[in-house]
Design a protein around this motif. Structure first.
Motif, PDB file in Angstrom:
ATOM      1  N   LYS A 344      15.860  -2.862  -9.624  1.00 12.58           N
ATOM      2  CA  LYS A 344      16.229  -1.965 -10.723  1.00 12.58           C
ATOM      3  C   LYS A 344      15.013  -1.659 -11.595  1.00 12.58           C
ATOM      4  CE  LYS A 344      20.964  -3.733 -11.145  1.00 12.58           C
ATOM      5  NZ  LYS A 344      21.876  -4.467 -12.053  1.00 12.58           N
ATOM      6  N   PHE A 345      14.220  -2.693 -11.843  1.00 13.98           N
ATOM      7  CA  PHE A 345      13.033  -2.502 -12.686  1.00 13.98           C
ATOM      8  C   PHE A 345      11.981  -1.652 -11.971  1.00 13.98           C
ATOM      9  CE2 PHE A 345       8.756  -4.058 -13.892  1.00 13.98           C
ATOM     10  CZ  PHE A 345       8.729  -3.586 -15.197  1.00 13.98           C
ATOM     11  N   THR A 346      11.711  -1.946 -10.717  1.00 11.99           N
ATOM     12  CA  THR A 346      10.653  -1.221  -9.994  1.00 11.99           C
ATOM     13  C   THR A 346      11.002   0.239  -9.782  1.00 11.99           C
ATOM     14  OG1 THR A 346      11.603  -1.951  -7.877  1.00 11.99           O
ATOM     15  CG2 THR A 346       9.801  -3.268  -8.801  1.00 11.99           C
ATOM     16  N   GLN A 347      12.289   0.536  -9.697  1.00 12.68           N
ATOM     17  CA  GLN A 347      12.679   1.942  -9.535  1.00 12.68           C
ATOM     18  C   GLN A 347      12.328   2.758 -10.788  1.00 12.68           C
ATOM     19  OE1 GLN A 347      16.823   1.649  -8.560  1.00 12.68           O
ATOM     20  NE2 GLN A 347      16.428   0.979  -6.460  1.00 12.68           N
ATOM     21  N   LYS A 348      12.279   2.096 -11.937  1.00 13.87           N
ATOM     22  CA  LYS A 348      11.929   2.778 -13.186  1.00 13.87           C
ATOM     23  C   LYS A 348      10.430   2.722 -13.450  1.00 13.87           C
ATOM     24  CE  LYS A 348      16.332   1.611 -15.412  1.00 13.87           C
ATOM     25  NZ  LYS A 348      16.964   0.888 -16.541  1.00 13.87           N
ATOM     26  N   LYS A 349       9.794   1.605 -13.096  1.00 15.93           N
ATOM     27  CA  LYS A 349       8.389   1.386 -13.447  1.00 15.93           C
ATOM     28  C   LYS A 349       7.540   1.126 -12.206  1.00 15.93           C
ATOM     29  CE  LYS A 349       9.649   1.284 -17.814  1.00 15.93           C
ATOM     30  NZ  LYS A 349       9.283   2.338 -18.778  1.00 15.93           N
ATOM     31  N   LEU A 350       7.745   1.873 -11.171  1.00 13.74           N
ATOM     32  CA  LEU A 350       7.055   1.613  -9.900  1.00 13.74           C
ATOM     33  C   LEU A 350       5.540   1.755 -10.026  1.00 13.74           C
ATOM     34  CD1 LEU A 350       7.525   0.930  -6.930  1.00 13.74           C
ATOM     35  CD2 LEU A 350       7.661   3.379  -6.436  1.00 13.74           C
ATOM     36  N   HIS A 351       5.067   2.535 -11.000  1.00 11.82           N
ATOM     37  CA  HIS A 351       3.638   2.794 -11.107  1.00 11.82           C
ATOM     38  C   HIS A 351       2.839   1.549 -11.502  1.00 11.82           C
ATOM     39  CE1 HIS A 351       5.270   3.291 -15.169  1.00 11.82           C
ATOM     40  NE2 HIS A 351       4.063   2.964 -15.623  1.00 11.82           N
ATOM     41  N   ILE A 352       3.505   0.528 -12.061  1.00  8.59           N
ATOM     42  CA  ILE A 352       2.742  -0.659 -12.463  1.00  8.59           C
ATOM     43  C   ILE A 352       2.708  -1.723 -11.374  1.00  8.59           C
ATOM     44  CG2 ILE A 352       3.376  -0.273 -14.877  1.00  8.59           C
ATOM     45  CD1 ILE A 352       5.127  -2.823 -14.601  1.00  8.59           C
ATOM     46  N   LEU A 353       3.455  -1.493 -10.277  1.00  7.04           N
ATOM     47  CA  LEU A 353       3.510  -2.472  -9.188  1.00  7.04           C
ATOM     48  C   LEU A 353       3.278  -1.795  -7.849  1.00  7.04           C
ATOM     49  CD1 LEU A 353       6.663  -4.578 -10.133  1.00  7.04           C
ATOM     50  CD2 LEU A 353       4.354  -5.475  -9.920  1.00  7.04           C
ATOM     51  N   GLN A 354       2.644  -2.534  -6.954  1.00  6.87           N
ATOM     52  CA  GLN A 354       2.591  -2.070  -5.576  1.00  6.87           C
ATOM     53  C   GLN A 354       3.985  -2.224  -4.977  1.00  6.87           C
ATOM     54  OE1 GLN A 354      -0.300  -4.445  -3.561  1.00  6.87           O
ATOM     55  NE2 GLN A 354      -2.035  -3.580  -4.682  1.00  6.87           N
ATOM     56  N   LYS A 355       4.249  -1.459  -3.956  1.00  6.94           N
ATOM     57  CA  LYS A 355       5.554  -1.574  -3.316  1.00  6.94           C
ATOM     58  C   LYS A 355       5.569  -2.821  -2.443  1.00  6.94           C
ATOM     59  CE  LYS A 355       9.003   1.048  -0.743  1.00  6.94           C
ATOM     60  NZ  LYS A 355       9.331   2.324  -0.089  1.00  6.94           N
ATOM     61  N   HIS A 356       6.488  -3.754  -2.744  1.00  8.67           N
ATOM     62  CA  HIS A 356       6.596  -5.016  -1.993  1.00  8.67           C
ATOM     63  C   HIS A 356       7.900  -5.010  -1.207  1.00  8.67           C
ATOM     64  CE1 HIS A 356       3.156  -6.745  -4.078  1.00  8.67           C
ATOM     65  NE2 HIS A 356       3.703  -6.406  -5.235  1.00  8.67           N
ATOM     66  N   ASN A 357       7.791  -5.353   0.086  1.00  7.81           N
ATOM     67  CA  ASN A 357       9.024  -5.448   0.865  1.00  7.81           C
ATOM     68  C   ASN A 357       9.710  -6.793   0.598  1.00  7.81           C
ATOM     69  OD1 ASN A 357       7.561  -7.327   2.402  1.00  7.81           O
ATOM     70  ND2 ASN A 357       6.888  -5.760   3.846  1.00  7.81           N
ATOM     71  N   LYS A 358      10.919  -6.924   1.096  1.00 12.25           N
ATOM     72  CA  LYS A 358      11.744  -8.080   0.759  1.00 12.25           C
ATOM     73  C   LYS A 358      11.131  -9.415   1.187  1.00 12.25           C
ATOM     74  CE  LYS A 358      16.634  -9.275   0.660  1.00 12.25           C
ATOM     75  NZ  LYS A 358      17.995  -8.856   1.094  1.00 12.25           N
ATOM     76  N   PRO A 359      10.539  -9.558   2.403  1.00  7.98           N
ATOM     77  CA  PRO A 359       9.933 -10.847   2.790  1.00  7.98           C
ATOM     78  C   PRO A 359       8.817 -11.290   1.846  1.00  7.98           C
ATOM     79  CG  PRO A 359      10.247  -9.466   4.720  1.00  7.98           C
ATOM     80  CD  PRO A 359      10.541  -8.612   3.535  1.00  7.98           C
ATOM     81  N   VAL A 360       8.045 -10.336   1.324  1.00  4.15           N
ATOM     82  CA  VAL A 360       6.966 -10.679   0.386  1.00  4.15           C
ATOM     83  C   VAL A 360       7.552 -11.208  -0.919  1.00  4.15           C
ATOM     84  CG1 VAL A 360       5.061  -9.744  -0.983  1.00  4.15           C
ATOM     85  CG2 VAL A 360       5.344  -9.041   1.399  1.00  4.15           C
ATOM     86  N   VAL A 361       8.614 -10.561  -1.382  1.00  4.44           N
ATOM     87  CA  VAL A 361       9.265 -11.003  -2.619  1.00  4.44           C
ATOM     88  C   VAL A 361       9.883 -12.386  -2.417  1.00  4.44           C
ATOM     89  CG1 VAL A 361      11.033 -10.457  -4.331  1.00  4.44           C
ATOM     90  CG2 VAL A 361       9.707  -8.614  -3.289  1.00  4.44           C
ATOM     91  N   LEU A 362      10.468 -12.636  -1.242  1.00  3.17           N
ATOM     92  CA  LEU A 362      11.043 -13.955  -0.939  1.00  3.17           C
ATOM     93  C   LEU A 362       9.950 -15.038  -0.944  1.00  3.17           C
ATOM     94  CD1 LEU A 362      13.382 -15.782  -0.123  1.00  3.17           C
ATOM     95  CD2 LEU A 362      13.003 -15.100   2.269  1.00  3.17           C
TER      96      LEU A 362
END
Length: 426
Positions: A344-362
């Motif tokens: 929910k947060f990244t969909q609003k503020k994606l510019h401050i984070l690289q796109k991380h897939n689910k295994p990386v977040v896990l």
């Protein structure tokens, strides 16, 4: 001047690290009981046992050390002291070996060395029993962390020491130091029956004013420091600086905060270690800034320090967990719930984070588990072992205030993260 400063540092370090320990005024009244107990053993051959009970840092060890140091100068006989600590002597075999070493009984009767537990015990008891109450040298056994000795198998060491003290065959005093109020209940019945049931309860009765005065006393140099004219000149300037420092409002605020956290002398000594060790030719006097720097280190939150080393992704996950903890009133969460908050947060503020897939977040989630910033919920541990990692009920081990302080001090923390933390919902 360099040598004078080194001499001053030496005096102050001896105070900090216990080589010149002074008994606090609020516990001096207990000294007489200890003096009488030990003096009767030395002068009249009496044997006895005593427990000194008080919270950690209340002055138990200081009280005993100052009393023994005082008596050693006045007693007609030499008092043999055997010191044991429950953290170091973790079983009776190790304790007996240490007693034998301190009594210098390792190799006696020729070249014979006692290796087994039974042989060492038998030899030690015979050595202690050899002689009468008038001809034997008095021995003082000091057992720090006494409650840990009650965890030894069958409490054999305690039984035999108390048995010797009760028998009175050799002048023997056993003094145990502990912070456990229920320590008597930890003794086996046969051990309890041989204990004299003498107990000395120590409590810290310091006030904030006493604490401020102790700060000054710890730093002030006395007349014994004056060896030369240079020493005298330095002493006058040093003591004037200490008085000024003690009256400084910011220093008093720091000391009052320290006092509210811990009233004990070790906390005050810890606060002064850094300022004293930093003294040099170019910085000869302690300043209020030195005390403030030391206080920041003393008061620093270990968990907050760990947070300064995590990645922005991991910090995002922790903020998401904090939101879930607030939303569900402290109930547990799992990885999928955290991941959804994060999305929910990244969909609003994606510019401050690289796109991380689910295994990386896990993987980041698992790293936070390794850092012990989160942990599986204890009540569900048996069930959690059967669940996949993503579904294990988990709780956050950080308070919201800890997290806020860490986020605002995080190097280069994006403003959006701070705003997200402050918001009640994503």
């Amino acid at each position: 001047m360099n040598q004078v400063l080194l001499d001053a540092q030496s005096v102050l370090r001896n105070r900090l690290f216990g080589k010149e320990t002074k008994c606090r005024q609020d516990i001096e009244k207990f000294q007489q009981d200890l003096k009488d107990l030990i003096t009767r053993s030395v002068e009249y051959g009496e044997s006895n046992s005593l427990l000194v009970i008080g919270s950690k840092g209340s002055g138990k060890t200081t009280l005993l050390k100052t009393t023994v140091d005082l008596l050693q100068k006045k007693l007609s006989k030499t008092l043999i002291i055997v010191r044991l600590n429950g953290y170091m002597q973790t079983d009776d075999r190790i304790a007996l070996a240490e007693i034998t070493r301190q009594l210098h009984l390792e190799n006696t009767l020729g070249d014979k060395v006692f290796g087994s537990f039974s042989e060492t015990l038998q030899f030690l008891l015979e050595a202690l029993r050899g002689g009468s109450s008038h001809s034997s040298q008095p021995i003082l056994f000091i057992l720090e962390e006494f409650d840990l000795f009650t965890q030894h198998k069958n409490q054999t060491l305690l039984y035999n020491l108390f048995d010797l003290a009760m028998a009175g065959l050799t002048p023997l005093v056993v003094v145990g130091l502990t912070c456990r109020l229920d320590v008597i209940e930890l003794m086996e019945k046969r051990v309890k029956s041989r204990f004299s049931h003498r107990q000395l309860y120590i409590c810290n009765q310091w006030t904030a004013e006493n604490y401020l005065q102790a700060f000054s006393n710890m730093l002030l140099l006395d007349a014994g420091f004056c060896k030369t004219a240079k020493h005298k000149s330095f002493l006058e300037r040093w003591n004037a600086n200490v008085v000024e420092l003690s009256n400084n409002a910011s220093v008093q605020d720091i000391l009052k905060r320290q006092f509210s956290i811990s009233k004990e002398m070790p906390s005050l000594q810890c606060l002064l270690v850094q300022p004293i060790c930093k003294l040099n030719v170019n910085h000869q006097f302690i300043t209020a800034a030195d005390i403030a720097d030391s206080a920041r280190n003393v008061f620093s939150d270990p968990k907050a320090n760990i947070l300064h080393g995590v990645s922005v992704l991991e910090l995002c996950l922790i903020i998401a967990m904090n939101h879930l903890t607030n939303i569900y009133a402290g109930e547990s969460f799992n990885f999928h719930m955290v991941y959804n908050e994060f999305l929910k947060f990244t969909q609003k503020k994606l510019h401050i984070l690289q796109k991380h897939n689910k295994p990386v977040v896990l993987k980041a989630f698992e790293h936070l588990m390794e850092l012990e910033l989160i942990k599986p919920k204890e009540s569900t541990l048996s069930l959690a072992s059967k669940l996949l990692k993503e579904y294990q009920p988990t709780i956050l081990l950080l308070e919201e205030q800890q997290l806020k302080e860490a986020v605002y001090r995080y190097p280069g923390c994006p403003t959006e993260l701070q705003q997200w933390l402050e918001s009640s919902t994503v």
